[in-house]
Design a protein around this motif. Structure first.
Motif, mmCIF file in Angstrom:
data_model
loop_
_atom_site.group_PDB
_atom_site.id
_atom_site.type_symbol
_atom_site.label_atom_id
_atom_site.label_comp_id
_atom_site.label_asym_id
_atom_site.label_seq_id
_atom_site.Cartn_x
_atom_site.Cartn_y
_atom_site.Cartn_z
ATOM 1 N N VAL A 284 0.881 -1.257 0.117
ATOM 2 C CA VAL A 284 0.249 0.101 -0.037
ATOM 3 C C VAL A 284 1.072 1.300 -0.121
ATOM 4 N N VAL A 285 2.062 1.328 0.896
ATOM 5 C CA VAL A 285 2.993 2.389 0.980
ATOM 6 C C VAL A 285 3.442 2.734 -0.474
ATOM 7 N N MET A 286 3.773 1.556 -1.343
ATOM 8 C CA MET A 286 4.378 1.705 -2.649
ATOM 9 C C MET A 286 3.189 2.277 -3.686
ATOM 10 N N ILE A 287 2.007 1.810 -3.524
ATOM 11 C CA ILE A 287 0.956 2.105 -4.421
ATOM 12 C C ILE A 287 0.762 3.635 -4.044
ATOM 13 N N ILE A 288 0.672 3.889 -2.721
ATOM 14 C CA ILE A 288 0.643 5.200 -2.766
ATOM 15 C C ILE A 288 1.738 6.488 -3.106
ATOM 16 N N GLY A 289 2.975 5.945 -2.972
ATOM 17 C CA GLY A 289 3.845 6.823 -3.572
ATOM 18 C C GLY A 289 4.009 6.802 -5.035
ATOM 19 N N ALA A 290 3.535 5.716 -5.642
ATOM 20 C CA ALA A 290 3.754 5.914 -6.986
ATOM 21 C C ALA A 290 2.401 6.548 -7.687
ATOM 22 N N ILE A 291 1.113 6.514 -6.995
ATOM 23 C CA ILE A 291 0.118 7.332 -7.503
ATOM 24 C C ILE A 291 0.609 9.042 -7.421
ATOM 25 N N THR A 292 1.105 9.241 -6.210
ATOM 26 C CA THR A 292 1.320 10.693 -5.735
ATOM 27 C C THR A 292 2.453 11.257 -6.704
ATOM 28 N N LEU A 293 3.540 10.354 -6.888
ATOM 29 C CA LEU A 293 4.641 10.820 -7.818
ATOM 30 C C LEU A 293 4.010 11.300 -9.265
ATOM 31 N N LEU A 294 3.239 10.413 -9.727
ATOM 32 C CA LEU A 294 2.605 10.530 -11.151
ATOM 33 C C LEU A 294 1.638 11.654 -10.996
ATOM 34 N N LEU A 295 0.815 11.719 -10.271
ATOM 35 C CA LEU A 295 -0.199 12.774 -9.983
ATOM 36 C C LEU A 295 0.625 14.553 -9.736
ATOM 37 N N GLY A 296 1.501 14.214 -9.131
ATOM 38 C CA GLY A 296 2.154 15.812 -8.918
ATOM 39 C C GLY A 296 3.006 16.059 -10.242
ATOM 40 N N CYS A 297 3.704 15.304 -10.786
ATOM 41 C CA CYS A 297 4.166 15.555 -12.229
ATOM 42 C C CYS A 297 2.977 16.288 -13.227
ATOM 43 N N ILE A 298 1.924 15.282 -13.177
ATOM 44 C CA ILE A 298 0.832 15.942 -14.458
ATOM 45 C C ILE A 298 0.490 17.196 -13.902
ATOM 46 N N ILE A 299 0.069 17.708 -12.815
ATOM 47 C CA ILE A 299 -0.513 18.759 -12.279
ATOM 48 C C ILE A 299 0.637 19.834 -12.536
ATOM 49 N N GLY A 300 1.807 19.497 -12.218
ATOM 50 C CA GLY A 300 2.757 20.581 -12.252
ATOM 51 C C GLY A 300 3.034 21.006 -13.743
ATOM 52 N N CYS A 301 2.446 20.272 -14.773
ATOM 53 C CA CYS A 301 2.761 20.516 -15.912
ATOM 54 C C CYS A 301 1.910 21.707 -16.534
ATOM 55 N N VAL A 315 5.383 17.503 -4.062
ATOM 56 C CA VAL A 315 4.501 16.242 -4.034
ATOM 57 C C VAL A 315 5.054 14.919 -4.607
ATOM 58 N N SER A 316 5.566 15.414 -5.894
ATOM 59 C CA SER A 316 5.814 14.135 -6.770
ATOM 60 C C SER A 316 7.174 13.515 -6.135
ATOM 61 N N GLN A 317 8.100 14.584 -5.692
ATOM 62 C CA GLN A 317 9.560 13.888 -5.377
ATOM 63 C C GLN A 317 9.402 13.320 -3.731
ATOM 64 N N ILE A 318 8.514 13.810 -2.976
ATOM 65 C CA ILE A 318 8.134 12.840 -1.772
ATOM 66 C C ILE A 318 7.381 11.569 -2.336
ATOM 67 N N GLY A 319 6.708 11.515 -3.253
ATOM 68 C CA GLY A 319 5.995 10.438 -3.880
ATOM 69 C C GLY A 319 7.210 9.418 -4.076
ATOM 70 N N TYR A 320 8.416 9.598 -4.877
ATOM 71 C CA TYR A 320 9.572 8.851 -4.936
ATOM 72 C C TYR A 320 10.088 8.234 -3.678
ATOM 73 N N MET A 321 10.120 9.164 -2.591
ATOM 74 C CA MET A 321 10.776 8.810 -1.318
ATOM 75 C C MET A 321 9.778 7.836 -0.634
ATOM 76 N N ILE A 322 8.477 8.131 -0.840
ATOM 77 C CA ILE A 322 7.521 7.033 -0.088
ATOM 78 C C ILE A 322 7.598 5.837 -0.847
#
Length: 636
Positions: A284-301, A315-322
């Motif tokens: 679950v931790v990995m799933i949340i991190g992956a979703i967040t890193l992708l979500l942050g990248c898309i919105i940042g564009c 948001v995206s980089q913390i997703g990488y850490m999670i």
């Protein structure tokens, strides 16, 4: 040396107390005291680091008992500090980057002389709370610092109290964090119920004896707490709005304090997540991190606000850490490595954004900037180095930390490895795209501000910031270049007593192939950005007729709508139901009983006439009824 580690907490806390209680008398020197206390804490942290490195591997984990805090029956919580490589590493990050941000704030807040000492008091409070969070030796002590960080963030995000958007952003951050805090509190309750303690050493020693259900439940609830503080899905919507505060606050929240708390919590709980029974929680931790890193990248564009693009980058980089710490022993050290390198380049990027806004009448719309490289050369160079580190330019800090996470994700093997590794690779390309777009629209090309005026009617006269602002930016730029190479070799071994030995696993692709692939994908993202925004005139206002994906990204991928549907509206409905039950049920029962007693007493009162003959007649009638009843019983 370790015996006086409490000074790390006392120094910034005392600074905050003096500035808040001293009032206007501290206006002239409050900013100097606020900065000096954090710098002193950093110096002591460095001494403590060298003292810790001189110890053997086993001796690097020490608990310092200060006093008994909550000795109530079975609940016995001591107020103590845990001094180990993980906590000392965070102490250096918090106080080191925090010191630079304090120094930067002296120049940035120079126009707010009236309230500047209060601003520094809040910064000191923020640092003290974060230090307590990472130094506490129990989950209850951690929770104390956790809530202190939430309070300090509320005060700083809402600094511009007269502006509605700032007050709203502060309340949003505070309330959304309370949602995550419920998860952390429930996890602590579960620990005490099943283990009988909240001290780290006891919990981690006995957690393996618990059932799989308890272990997974605690792991998921801890993750919920981490999602709140670190701005992870689905509780990420408060973090971009936190840009309503002054830029040094943004840098402190995003680089050194609040958003790193969630990563620290999971890394600190590594003995729990490393258990085989915790596999589902780790997934679950990995799933949340992956979703967040992708979500942050898309919105940042899609954003045009300078600081909000950087916020979604966080948001995206913390997703990488999670994602990294979700990998377990193969990723704890990598997540912390990326957290440290991120602390350098993200703080530098935010301070660079503040420098631009400081020289451009607080203008934050990147479409109204452009061509600032010639006007602000130091800001441009330092910001560009941070940008290159963030996108993973070869041999800069981000290259060593982010590439290692991507490689570890791919090494999970099977479908899971390809999914998480693929998302991490896609995130690298999107990161390069939106950060290159930011670089072009702010610093390169033709100036788009020459014939415009700011919101307050002033013309733009961009200029380089003073030394108190540029020197911290230069130091952070040096860290953005060199920190990754220096830390990548020593950090895993240094952290081993706290998070375990780094388990290097080999995936389907070699480290060299992953590195080349990441660089190519990042170069592709940057190249697309140059093709779209580096040629021709760019509009001063953002286009309104855009595709659905762009509209969705501008609406934060409807994150606020999701939170409203899942949390806000159910909460409102529950409140209305409870109010109805209270009004109609509880109050109705109480008021009904009162009304019944009042009515009955009113009717009985009418029988009291005050005439003796009436009372005598009543007594006679009663006596006749009693005698009649006795005769009936006698002859029955």
């Amino acid at each position: 040396m370790a015996g006086a580690a409490w000074l790390l907490l006392v120094l910034p806390a005392a600074g905050a107390a003096v500035l808040l209680l001293g009032g206007r008398r501290t206006d002239k020197w409050g900013h100097l005291l606020g900065s000096a206390t954090v710098i002193a804490a950093f110096v002591y942290g460095v001494l403590l680091f060298f003292d810790t490195t001189g110890q053997g591997t086993e001796d690097r984990l020490r608990d310092l008992h200060l006093f008994d805090w909550i000795p109530v029956n079975a609940l016995d919580v001591e107020f103590g500090l845990r001094l180990d490589p993980l906590s000392v590493t965070f102490v250096l990050l918090i106080t080191g980057v925090g010191s630079l941000i304090h120094i930067y704030s002296i120049g940035y807040m120079s126009h707010e002389l009236r309230d500047r000492r209060r601003f520094f008091a809040y910064l000191n409070l923020f640092v003290a709370a974060m230090l307590l969070l990472v130094l506490g030796n129990s989950f209850v002590t951690l929770y104390f610092g956790w809530e202190g960080v939430g309070l300090a963030s509320y005060l700083l995000i809402g600094w511009y109290q007269g502006k509605d958007f700032a007050a709203t952003a502060a309340k949003k951050a505070f309330l959304m964090n309370r949602v995550g805090d419920v998860g952390l509190a429930l996890a602590i309750f579960l620990m005490f119920k099943n283990i009988g303690s909240t001290q780290y050493d006891v919990v981690f020693d006995k957690i393996g004896q618990q059932s799989t259900g308890v272990i997974v439940a605690i792991g998921v609830l801890l993750l919920l707490g981490a999602c709140g503080k670190s701005g992870q899905f689905p509780l990420q919507a408060w973090l971009p709005d936190a840009m309503a505060g002054p830029t040094p606050v943004s840098a402190l929240i995003h680089a050194a304090t609040m958003v790193t708390a969630g990563v620290y919590l999971i890394a600190r709980s590594s003995p729990l997540y490393s258990l085989a029974q915790a596999g589902d929680a780790r997934l679950v931790v990995m799933i949340i991190g992956a979703i967040t890193l992708l979500l942050g990248c898309i919105i940042g564009c899609a954003y045009d606000d300078f600081k909000k693009v950087l916020a979604y980058s966080t948001v995206s980089q913390i997703g990488y850490m999670i994602l990294a710490v979700g990998l377990g022993p193969a990723g704890y050290a990598l997540g912390i490595l990326h957290l440290l390198t991120h602390g350098f380049f993200k703080a530098g990027l935010f301070l660079g954004a503040g420098s631009v806004m400081h020289g451009m009448n607080d203008e934050g719309d990147i479409r109204r900037l452009g061509g600032l490289a010639r006007k602000m050369p130091i800001t441009f160079i330092t910001w560009t180095l941070g940008y290159l580190a963030l996108i993973g330019f070869p041999f800069l800090s981000g290259y060593f930390s982010k590439d290692a996470i991507i490689e570890a994700a791919l090494a999970e093997g099977g479908t899971r490895g390809w999914i998480f590794g693929g998302i991490a690779l896609l995130g690298a390309g999107l990161t390069a795209f939106y950060m290159t777009r930011l670089l072009i629209l702010v610093f390169l090309g033709k100036p788009r501000w020459e014939n415009l005026k700011s919101a307050d009617g002033r013309s733009y006269h961009p200029h380089e910031s003073g030394p108190t602002m540029t020197i911290p930016m230069i130091i952070l730029a040096v860290g953005s270049v060199a920190a990754g190479g220096v830390l990548s070799g020593m950090l895993p071994e240094w952290l081993e007593p706290a998070v375990g030995k780094l388990q290097e696993e080999h995936g389907p692709l070699s480290a060299t192939v992953v590195s080349v692939l990441t660089v190519v994908i990042s170069a592709l993202g940057a190249g697309i950005a140059f093709l779209l925004f580096g040629r021709g005139e760019q509009p001063v206002t953002r286009p309104q007729r855009v595709s659905f994906p762009v509209r969705a990204a501008r609406a934060d991928l409807y994150g606020n709508h999701l939170n409203e549907a899942l949390i806000s509206r159910p909460g409102v409905w529950l409140t209305r139901f409870l109010v109805f039950v209270d009004n109609r049920g509880v109050d109705g029962l109480v008021n009904g009983i009162a009304a019944g007693l009042g009515g009955s007493s009113g009717r009985l009162r009418r029988l009291q006439t005050g005439f003796v003959r009436s009372y005598a007649l009543s007594m006679l009638g009663g006596s006749i009824l009693v005698i009649a009843a006795l005769l009936m019983v006698r002859f029955a």
